[in-house]
Design a protein around this motif. Structure first.
Motif, PDB file in Angstrom:
ATOM      1  N   LEU A 223       0.815  -1.214   0.000  1.00 42.05           N
ATOM      2  CA  LEU A 223       0.000   0.000   0.000  1.00 42.05           C
ATOM      3  C   LEU A 223       0.846   1.260   0.000  1.00 42.05           C
ATOM      4  CD1 LEU A 223      -2.764  -1.025   2.578  1.00 42.05           C
ATOM      5  CD2 LEU A 223      -2.972  -0.925   0.090  1.00 42.05           C
ATOM      6  N   ALA A 224       1.982   1.198   0.713  1.00 41.66           N
ATOM      7  CA  ALA A 224       2.834   2.385   0.843  1.00 41.66           C
ATOM      8  C   ALA A 224       4.289   1.936   0.833  1.00 41.66           C
ATOM      9  CB  ALA A 224       2.520   3.132   2.143  1.00 41.66           C
ATOM     10  N   PRO A 225       4.957   1.984  -0.322  1.00 41.94           N
ATOM     11  CA  PRO A 225       6.328   1.483  -0.432  1.00 41.94           C
ATOM     12  C   PRO A 225       7.329   2.176   0.488  1.00 41.94           C
ATOM     13  CG  PRO A 225       5.349   1.767  -2.603  1.00 41.94           C
ATOM     14  CD  PRO A 225       4.399   2.389  -1.634  1.00 41.94           C
ATOM     15  N   SER A 226       6.991   3.349   1.017  1.00 44.36           N
ATOM     16  CA  SER A 226       7.927   4.036   1.894  1.00 44.36           C
ATOM     17  C   SER A 226       8.182   3.279   3.189  1.00 44.36           C
ATOM     18  CB  SER A 226       7.404   5.442   2.224  1.00 44.36           C
ATOM     19  OG  SER A 226       6.119   5.377   2.806  1.00 44.36           O
ATOM     20  N   PHE A 227       7.362   2.288   3.516  1.00 45.84           N
ATOM     21  CA  PHE A 227       7.558   1.489   4.727  1.00 45.84           C
ATOM     22  C   PHE A 227       8.603   0.382   4.525  1.00 45.84           C
ATOM     23  CE2 PHE A 227       3.536   3.471   5.626  1.00 45.84           C
ATOM     24  CZ  PHE A 227       3.504   3.621   7.005  1.00 45.84           C
ATOM     25  N   ALA A 228       9.210   0.342   3.353  1.00 44.81           N
ATOM     26  CA  ALA A 228      10.114  -0.762   3.037  1.00 44.81           C
ATOM     27  C   ALA A 228      11.297  -0.844   3.987  1.00 44.81           C
ATOM     28  CB  ALA A 228      10.611  -0.626   1.590  1.00 44.81           C
ATOM     29  N   TRP A 229      11.824   0.299   4.431  1.00 43.76           N
ATOM     30  CA  TRP A 229      13.038   0.272   5.235  1.00 43.76           C
ATOM     31  C   TRP A 229      12.815  -0.235   6.657  1.00 43.76           C
ATOM     32  CZ3 TRP A 229      17.401  -0.027   3.002  1.00 43.76           C
ATOM     33  CH2 TRP A 229      17.584   0.549   1.743  1.00 43.76           C
ATOM     34  N   CYS A 230      11.562  -0.454   7.038  1.00 40.05           N
ATOM     35  CA  CYS A 230      11.316  -1.125   8.325  1.00 40.05           C
ATOM     36  C   CYS A 230      11.847  -2.559   8.301  1.00 40.05           C
ATOM     37  CB  CYS A 230       9.828  -1.149   8.647  1.00 40.05           C
ATOM     38  SG  CYS A 230       9.119   0.477   8.994  1.00 40.05           S
ATOM     39  N   ALA A 231      12.239  -3.017   7.119  1.00 35.23           N
ATOM     40  CA  ALA A 231      12.771  -4.381   7.010  1.00 35.23           C
ATOM     41  C   ALA A 231      14.093  -4.548   7.735  1.00 35.23           C
ATOM     42  CB  ALA A 231      12.952  -4.745   5.535  1.00 35.23           C
ATOM     43  N   VAL A 232      14.864  -3.469   7.909  1.00 33.61           N
ATOM     44  CA  VAL A 232      16.196  -3.610   8.513  1.00 33.61           C
ATOM     45  C   VAL A 232      16.128  -4.231   9.904  1.00 33.61           C
ATOM     46  CG1 VAL A 232      18.272  -2.388   9.233  1.00 33.61           C
ATOM     47  CG2 VAL A 232      17.136  -1.769   7.087  1.00 33.61           C
ATOM     48  N   PRO A 233      15.281  -3.721  10.831  1.00 39.43           N
ATOM     49  CA  PRO A 233      15.171  -4.417  12.123  1.00 39.43           C
ATOM     50  C   PRO A 233      14.589  -5.820  11.995  1.00 39.43           C
ATOM     51  CG  PRO A 233      14.307  -2.175  12.287  1.00 39.43           C
ATOM     52  CD  PRO A 233      14.504  -2.465  10.839  1.00 39.43           C
ATOM     53  N   LEU A 234      13.758  -6.045  10.962  1.00 46.16           N
ATOM     54  CA  LEU A 234      13.213  -7.384  10.771  1.00 46.16           C
ATOM     55  C   LEU A 234      14.304  -8.374  10.356  1.00 46.16           C
ATOM     56  CD1 LEU A 234       9.792  -6.715   8.976  1.00 46.16           C
ATOM     57  CD2 LEU A 234      10.248  -7.087  11.408  1.00 46.16           C
ATOM     58  N   PHE A 235      15.349  -7.886   9.663  1.00 42.98           N
ATOM     59  CA  PHE A 235      16.492  -8.750   9.365  1.00 42.98           C
ATOM     60  C   PHE A 235      17.027  -9.354  10.662  1.00 42.98           C
ATOM     61  CE2 PHE A 235      17.768  -6.090   5.402  1.00 42.98           C
ATOM     62  CZ  PHE A 235      16.761  -6.694   4.681  1.00 42.98           C
ATOM     63  N   TYR A 236      17.267  -8.478  11.625  1.00 47.02           N
ATOM     64  CA  TYR A 236      17.827  -8.914  12.908  1.00 47.02           C
ATOM     65  C   TYR A 236      16.891  -9.897  13.604  1.00 47.02           C
ATOM     66  CZ  TYR A 236      18.941  -8.775  17.862  1.00 47.02           C
ATOM     67  OH  TYR A 236      19.209  -9.131  19.160  1.00 47.02           O
ATOM     68  N   THR A 237      15.599  -9.577  13.624  1.00 44.05           N
ATOM     69  CA  THR A 237      14.634 -10.443  14.293  1.00 44.05           C
ATOM     70  C   THR A 237      14.598 -11.822  13.645  1.00 44.05           C
ATOM     71  OG1 THR A 237      13.303  -8.507  14.841  1.00 44.05           O
ATOM     72  CG2 THR A 237      12.240 -10.652  15.026  1.00 44.05           C
ATOM     73  N   GLY A 238      14.603 -11.872  12.313  1.00 43.90           N
ATOM     74  CA  GLY A 238      14.601 -13.149  11.619  1.00 43.90           C
ATOM     75  C   GLY A 238      15.869 -13.946  11.860  1.00 43.90           C
ATOM     76  N   LEU A 239      17.019 -13.272  11.816  1.00 44.39           N
ATOM     77  CA  LEU A 239      18.287 -13.957  12.051  1.00 44.39           C
ATOM     78  C   LEU A 239      18.359 -14.513  13.468  1.00 44.39           C
ATOM     79  CD1 LEU A 239      20.670 -11.421  10.289  1.00 44.39           C
ATOM     80  CD2 LEU A 239      20.314 -13.802   9.602  1.00 44.39           C
ATOM     81  N   ARG A 240      17.758 -13.796  14.400  1.00 50.47           N
ATOM     82  CA  ARG A 240      17.818 -14.205  15.792  1.00 50.47           C
ATOM     83  C   ARG A 240      16.811 -15.294  16.126  1.00 50.47           C
ATOM     84  NH1 ARG A 240      16.078 -10.762  20.810  1.00 50.47           N
ATOM     85  NH2 ARG A 240      16.865 -12.098  22.455  1.00 50.47           N
ATOM     86  N   THR A 241      15.739 -15.364  15.380  1.00 49.23           N
ATOM     87  CA  THR A 241      14.663 -16.294  15.702  1.00 49.23           C
ATOM     88  C   THR A 241      14.788 -17.614  14.973  1.00 49.23           C
ATOM     89  OG1 THR A 241      13.171 -14.420  16.065  1.00 49.23           O
ATOM     90  CG2 THR A 241      12.157 -16.573  15.742  1.00 49.23           C
ATOM     91  N   LEU A 242      15.180 -17.576  13.692  1.00 48.70           N
ATOM     92  CA  LEU A 242      15.164 -18.773  12.856  1.00 48.70           C
ATOM     93  C   LEU A 242      16.521 -19.452  12.798  1.00 48.70           C
ATOM     94  CD1 LEU A 242      13.144 -17.305   9.854  1.00 48.70           C
ATOM     95  CD2 LEU A 242      12.263 -18.777  11.676  1.00 48.70           C
ATOM     96  N   PRO A 243      16.562 -20.735  12.447  1.00 42.54           N
ATOM     97  CA  PRO A 243      17.834 -21.396  12.144  1.00 42.54           C
ATOM     98  C   PRO A 243      18.511 -20.701  10.967  1.00 42.54           C
ATOM     99  CG  PRO A 243      16.084 -23.015  12.450  1.00 42.54           C
ATOM    100  CD  PRO A 243      15.425 -21.663  12.413  1.00 42.54           C
ATOM    101  N   PRO A 244      19.823 -20.920  10.779  1.00 36.55           N
ATOM    102  CA  PRO A 244      20.583 -20.157   9.779  1.00 36.55           C
ATOM    103  C   PRO A 244      19.981 -20.148   8.377  1.00 36.55           C
ATOM    104  CG  PRO A 244      22.083 -21.373  11.182  1.00 36.55           C
ATOM    105  CD  PRO A 244      20.700 -21.802  11.574  1.00 36.55           C
ATOM    106  N   ARG A 245      19.662 -21.313   7.806  1.00 33.34           N
ATOM    107  CA  ARG A 245      19.180 -21.338   6.418  1.00 33.34           C
ATOM    108  C   ARG A 245      17.824 -20.658   6.247  1.00 33.34           C
ATOM    109  NH1 ARG A 245      21.002 -27.302   4.023  1.00 33.34           N
ATOM    110  NH2 ARG A 245      23.260 -26.958   4.205  1.00 33.34           N
TER     111      ARG A 245
END
Length: 413
Positions: free
Chosen positions: A120-142
């Protein structure tokens, strides 16, 4: 009913109780929201990412409202922004690191809401940066890397939608940011692991030095005194029997004190949960409670008539339980586990069951170096073998794992 039938009946009942207990433990974990407690450095980094997420979310919303006043999608964008903020607070980056079903569901809801918001609003795309960290911390490596790639591709697409034309910088910048984020996370994780390994090594060396000093000051000195007294007694054995006997009695007193010191060393080297002399069953219950506080719901059962067990058997079974639960935490993806200690007349059996993903035993047998259940299993096998026992592991993909260690006891007349 003979002894073998009793064992088979007990095992069958235990299998049913394991499945029921795992389900109950899962429900309890979901109600209590138990999670692992991260170390201070992890908490600080998580707090930074938590703050960054809300700053980026607020800045993106403000940009959208300024650039698109009166847009028909404004209500949806505001509602989704509020929903995303609520979800992020609900789970929180500091809630835990293990990929439990509840945490995976939370991560999926956050990522899904964010993706709809970006559409709906592409300007929210950069919220992905903290999500990188959350995903790396939560999931197994692959799976974590796969999530980072997917989020990065989504960011690139969103940025290209905002641009008037094709811009190479918009194609290259998001992957570069993602690569930096992954590299920083991996570096910090390895630094943390190296620091923990160094601390363990230093602690081991310090303990060895302490034991060496204590042995020198007690056992070694006592044995030296005994040797001197016995040599003196031998010299005067014929000429002065009374003095020789006095030397022997004094050497005997030194031997008694050395025996007491040796027993104290053995007691000090026993697992801490057994140090109070309360026995194996209370130590297993303490272990289960500690694991439950740290995120893995563990139940403990004791069956049969509890009889005094040799110290070495108690220590070995407690270490086996600790190693097995460490494997469950690190490799199985389970949310619950059950410890069952069964006393028989001629042996004691410890079962460790989990509701994790399980594994193909034939594949492990064909490729033992794959390490499906981690490096703890060879140590467990070694402990069981040292006591003349048997170890069995039952597992299948999607059906969890049951590890059973049977230790024989001396037959009592």
């Amino acid at each position: 009913m003979n002894h073998q039938e009793t064992r088979e009946s007990t095992a069958a009942r235990h299998g049913r109780r394991t499945r029921d207990g795992a389900a109950a433990g899962h429900d309890r974990a979901a109600r209590d929201g138990t999670a692992a407690r991260p170390d201070p450095d992890t908490r600080r980094l998580a707090a930074v990412m938590h703050t960054a997420f809300f700053l980026l979310l607020g800045a993106s919303l403000a940009r959208y409202l300024i650039r698109h006043p009166g847009d028909p999608a404004t209500t949806w964008v505001i509602g989704l922004s509020a929903g995303l903020a609520f979800l992020y607070v609900l789970g929180g980056p500091v809630a835990g690191d293990r990929p439990t079903p509840r945490r995976l569901l939370w991560l999926g809801a956050v990522v899904g809401t964010w993706m709809v918001l970006v559409i709906l609003a592409p300007s929210f795309a950069w919220c992905a940066v903290p999500l990188f960290y959350t995903g790396l911390r939560t999931l197994p490596p692959r799976p974590a890397l796969a999530l980072v790639v997917a989020l990065t591709a989504f960011v690139v697409g969103a940025q290209l939608r905002l641009a008037n034309g094709f811009d190479p910088n918009l194609v290259l910048a998001p992957p570069a940011v993602a690569a930096i984020a992954v590299a920083v996370f991996v570096h910090m994780q390895r630094q943390s692991e190296r620091l923990a390994a160094t601390e363990r090594s230093e602690g081991t060396l310090a303990e060895r030095q302490r034991l060496a000093m204590e042995i020198h000051d007690t056992l070694a000195q006592g044995l030296s005194s005994q040797q001197m007294l016995l040599q003196a007694a031998d010299r005067v054995w014929d000429s002065d029997p009374a003095t020789a006997r006095a030397h022997v009695r004094t050497a005997e007193s030194f031997a008694d004190r050395n025996l007491a010191e040796a027993r104290r060393f053995v007691h000090d080297l026993a697992p801490a949960d057994l140090a109070g002399g309360t026995g194996l069953a209370p130590a297993l219950r303490t272990l289960a409670e500690r694991e439950s506080r740290e995120g893995l719901a563990v139940r403990c059962r004791v069956e049969g008539t509890e009889l005094p067990l040799p110290d070495r058997v108690q220590s070995a079974l407690l270490r086996i339980a600790q190693g097995a639960l460490a494997n469950v935490r690190e490799h199985s993806g389970a949310s619950t586990a059950v410890l069952t200690l069964v006393h028989f007349d001629d042996q004691v059996v410890l079962d460790v069951a989990d509701d994790g993903r399980g594994f193909d035993q034939r594949a492990v047998a064909a490729a033992p170096r794959a390490g499906v259940r981690g490096h703890g299993l060879p140590a467990i096998r070694a402990r069981v073998a040292q006591l003349g026992g048997t170890l069995t592991v039952e597992s299948a993909p999607g059906e969890g794992t049951v590890l059973s260690a049977a230790i024989p006891l001396e037959t009592r007349s």
